[in-house]
Structures are given as structure tokens and as C-alpha cells.
Motif scaffolding. Sequence first.
Motif, PDB file in Angstrom:
ATOM      1  N   VAL A 188      48.919  36.897  35.981  1.00 11.42           N
ATOM      2  CA  VAL A 188      49.872  38.338  35.960  1.00 11.42           C
ATOM      3  C   VAL A 188      49.472  39.682  36.985  1.00 11.42           C
ATOM      4  CG1 VAL A 188      49.726  40.313  34.071  1.00 11.42           C
ATOM      5  CG2 VAL A 188      48.837  38.233  33.296  1.00 11.42           C
ATOM      6  N   GLU A 189      50.230  39.411  37.555  1.00  5.04           N
ATOM      7  CA  GLU A 189      50.066  40.592  38.665  1.00  5.04           C
ATOM      8  C   GLU A 189      50.580  41.846  38.602  1.00  5.04           C
ATOM      9  OE1 GLU A 189      52.889  39.197  41.891  1.00  5.04           O
ATOM     10  OE2 GLU A 189      51.762  37.040  42.319  1.00  5.04           O
ATOM     11  N   PRO A 245      46.561  49.181  53.484  1.00 10.69           N
ATOM     12  CA  PRO A 245      46.433  51.398  53.745  1.00 10.69           C
ATOM     13  C   PRO A 245      47.950  51.488  53.906  1.00 10.69           C
ATOM     14  CG  PRO A 245      44.693  50.180  54.840  1.00 10.69           C
ATOM     15  CD  PRO A 245      45.449  48.943  54.656  1.00 10.69           C
ATOM     16  N   GLN A 246      48.712  52.519  52.873  1.00 13.26           N
ATOM     17  CA  GLN A 246      49.578  53.342  52.748  1.00 13.26           C
ATOM     18  C   GLN A 246      50.490  52.188  52.576  1.00 13.26           C
ATOM     19  OE1 GLN A 246      49.132  56.223  52.718  1.00 13.26           O
ATOM     20  NE2 GLN A 246      46.991  55.936  52.787  1.00 13.26           N
ATOM     21  N   ARG A 247      50.289  50.771  52.051  1.00 16.11           N
ATOM     22  CA  ARG A 247      51.677  50.148  51.581  1.00 16.11           C
ATOM     23  C   ARG A 247      50.805  49.225  49.697  1.00 16.11           C
ATOM     24  NH1 ARG A 247      53.823  47.449  56.319  1.00 16.11           N
ATOM     25  NH2 ARG A 247      55.520  46.456  54.021  1.00 16.11           N
ATOM     26  N   GLY A 248      50.315  49.769  49.746  1.00 19.55           N
ATOM     27  CA  GLY A 248      50.000  49.293  48.670  1.00 19.55           C
ATOM     28  C   GLY A 248      49.283  48.249  47.729  1.00 19.55           C
ATOM     29  N   THR A 249      48.719  48.227  46.720  1.00 22.46           N
ATOM     30  CA  THR A 249      47.956  46.853  45.939  1.00 22.46           C
ATOM     31  C   THR A 249      48.297  46.338  44.894  1.00 22.46           C
ATOM     32  OG1 THR A 249      45.741  48.782  46.387  1.00 22.46           O
ATOM     33  CG2 THR A 249      45.387  46.886  44.937  1.00 22.46           C
ATOM     34  N   ARG A 250      47.689  44.727  45.500  1.00 22.61           N
ATOM     35  CA  ARG A 250      48.228  43.664  44.499  1.00 22.61           C
ATOM     36  C   ARG A 250      47.283  42.981  44.036  1.00 22.61           C
ATOM     37  NH1 ARG A 250      50.627  40.640  47.481  1.00 22.61           N
ATOM     38  NH2 ARG A 250      49.234  38.974  46.677  1.00 22.61           N
ATOM     39  N   VAL A 251      47.363  43.085  42.231  1.00 20.66           N
ATOM     40  CA  VAL A 251      45.462  42.835  41.371  1.00 20.66           C
ATOM     41  C   VAL A 251      46.401  41.271  40.529  1.00 20.66           C
ATOM     42  CG1 VAL A 251      44.102  43.138  40.037  1.00 20.66           C
ATOM     43  CG2 VAL A 251      44.336  45.141  41.719  1.00 20.66           C
ATOM     44  N   THR A 252      45.781  40.672  41.273  1.00 20.01           N
ATOM     45  CA  THR A 252      46.407  39.228  40.557  1.00 20.01           C
ATOM     46  C   THR A 252      45.004  38.807  38.958  1.00 20.01           C
ATOM     47  OG1 THR A 252      47.596  38.561  42.177  1.00 20.01           O
ATOM     48  CG2 THR A 252      46.818  37.119  40.547  1.00 20.01           C
ATOM     49  N   VAL A 253      45.485  38.437  38.105  1.00 25.05           N
ATOM     50  CA  VAL A 253      44.402  38.164  36.980  1.00 25.05           C
ATOM     51  C   VAL A 253      45.262  36.622  36.753  1.00 25.05           C
ATOM     52  CG1 VAL A 253      43.813  38.223  34.780  1.00 25.05           C
ATOM     53  CG2 VAL A 253      44.418  40.517  35.490  1.00 25.05           C
ATOM     54  N   ARG A 254      44.792  35.619  37.338  1.00 21.08           N
ATOM     55  CA  ARG A 254      44.506  34.042  37.341  1.00 21.08           C
ATOM     56  C   ARG A 254      43.954  34.163  35.331  1.00 21.08           C
ATOM     57  NH1 ARG A 254      45.819  31.087  42.482  1.00 21.08           N
ATOM     58  NH2 ARG A 254      47.385  32.104  41.787  1.00 21.08           N
ATOM     59  N   LEU A 255      44.574  33.211  34.409  1.00 16.27           N
ATOM     60  CA  LEU A 255      44.762  32.869  33.360  1.00 16.27           C
ATOM     61  C   LEU A 255      44.509  31.152  33.321  1.00 16.27           C
ATOM     62  CD1 LEU A 255      45.278  35.940  31.264  1.00 16.27           C
ATOM     63  CD2 LEU A 255      42.949  35.079  31.805  1.00 16.27           C
ATOM     64  N   PRO A 256      43.944  30.356  32.278  1.00 15.64           N
ATOM     65  CA  PRO A 256      44.440  29.097  32.444  1.00 15.64           C
ATOM     66  C   PRO A 256      44.684  28.614  31.319  1.00 15.64           C
ATOM     67  CG  PRO A 256      41.783  29.274  31.647  1.00 15.64           C
ATOM     68  CD  PRO A 256      42.439  30.581  32.253  1.00 15.64           C
ATOM     69  N   THR A 257      45.898  28.557  31.245  1.00  9.83           N
ATOM     70  CA  THR A 257      47.074  27.938  30.108  1.00  9.83           C
ATOM     71  C   THR A 257      46.492  27.218  29.143  1.00  9.83           C
ATOM     72  OG1 THR A 257      48.177  25.970  31.790  1.00  9.83           O
ATOM     73  CG2 THR A 257      49.166  28.955  30.987  1.00  9.83           C
TER      74      THR A 257
END
Length: 261
Positions: A188-189, A245-257
Motif C-alpha cells: 500500500v503506497e 526535497p521539494q518533490r514529495g514523499t512515498r511511504v510503502t506499507v508491505r504486508l504478507p498476503t
Amino acid sequence: RPMPRILSFALHDGGGSQTSQMLHIRDVSQQFELDRMKSEFLTTAAHELRTPMTSIFGFSELLLHRQMKPEVQADLLQRIHRQSRAMVDILNELLDLARIESRRALDFEFAAVCLRDLVRQTVDDFGAPEGRSAAVLQLCDTPQWVHVDASKLGQALRNLLSNAYKYSPGGGQVTVRVAPVAGSHVDVEVQDEGIGMAPGELARVTERFYRADKSGAIPGTGLGMAIVKEIVELMGGSLQLASEPQRGTRVTVRLPTTLAP
């Protein structure tokens, strides 16, 4: 980070003719580090609470001892209310973090959850701030099932959405993406187009009370990402961050299925 080795030495009576004395050497590195971390945490928490408390005390003292115009009184009361709200937020998140850590997921209600549906519902319920467009959803075609506490995972996702909007005050699109990855996992990003972070800030973003915004212009407690990290790891997942910086952030939540029920 590297931890120094701390040794405790104690000389005892041997208690017999064969052994006159006994040297007891104990490694207390972990205990020393825990005490240091506890002291550091208490100092930081006290500092964070003192800042709004000082404002509340000062403004209320002005109201008690000075005659002011109604509009000035209203302004001071609004300031007191905002600072009180900030204190309540800090205390609530501290209690939440302490409860999660102490119970170690014992109060989590795990079940097989369709991640696509949970993400869609969380984004729909979140509601974008006034003047901002809703987050763009990019969902996978096939349902992905995860074994999680739906309420706690929803809390983590709301924290990420809140950060995405707060740290992109100039606007820009917020995107939430669900995508399967190799090895029986799903991501989930949450991505924004905000102020971003330098590598040094990115490395510390999950520390308690750490805030990349040093100006204080963006409200927050500095505890949100620490709570997200705890929740995700207790569910067997991992947290990955990328930012510029000045471009943004991406946070990724990785979960086992898991298998569908």
C-alpha cells in the motif's frame, strides 16, 4: 545505532577455602541503553508538552489580570483552545503508542481482510482538507487478502494520509496505490507531491517527536509515523520510505498476503 558495551564488576567473598574471592562480571549494556532512551524520551515529551502549556498559562493570565476588548479576548481564547487541542493530541498519541507497545498486539483482533476494500473505505471516510482534492485511488484488479486488525491498519493509513496532506501545503496530488509484489506480499503506497525530506531527515522520520518541518508552521505531534511503524511491524509487515526535497514523499506499507476466507 551502535551501542557501547557497559560492564559491571563486583568482587565477592568466595565463601570457602578453595575459593577465597569471586569476580562477577555482568554485561549491563542493554539496561544502560534502555535507561538512556527512557530519560531521553521523558525529556523530549516534557519539552513538547511544555510549549503549548506555556502559551495556555500566559494567555489565561492576561485574561485574568487585564481588561481587554471583546475581539482581543476572543482571539486569546482561540489561541488557548488551539494549544489545548495540541496538548490533547500529544497525550492521546503518547497513550496510544504506550498501549500498542505494552500489549504487543495482544489486543489486536486479527482476521482475513480484503486490503483493496479496506483501503477504499479508509480513503472515502478520511475526507480531504478544505480546498484539496480527494486522494487518487489506484487499486489492483484482483482482491488481495491480508491477516490484520482492520481497525489498527485503518488507523495507520489515516496517519499516512494526514501526513501526505499536511506536508504538501502547496497542494499537489495525493495518491494511494495497492499493488501485489512477488513473494506473497502486497504493497500500500501513499504518495504526495509536497515538501519532501533530505536523506538525513528520512532516516529519522519514525523516531518519536521527530518532525522534518523545523518551522513549526505545520501542526503535528511527531508521533504519527512512530505509531504507524509499530502497528505495521506488529502485523508482520514492513515500512519503506522514499523522499526527495521539494518533490514529495512515498511511504510503502508491505504486508504478507493470506488465503481468502
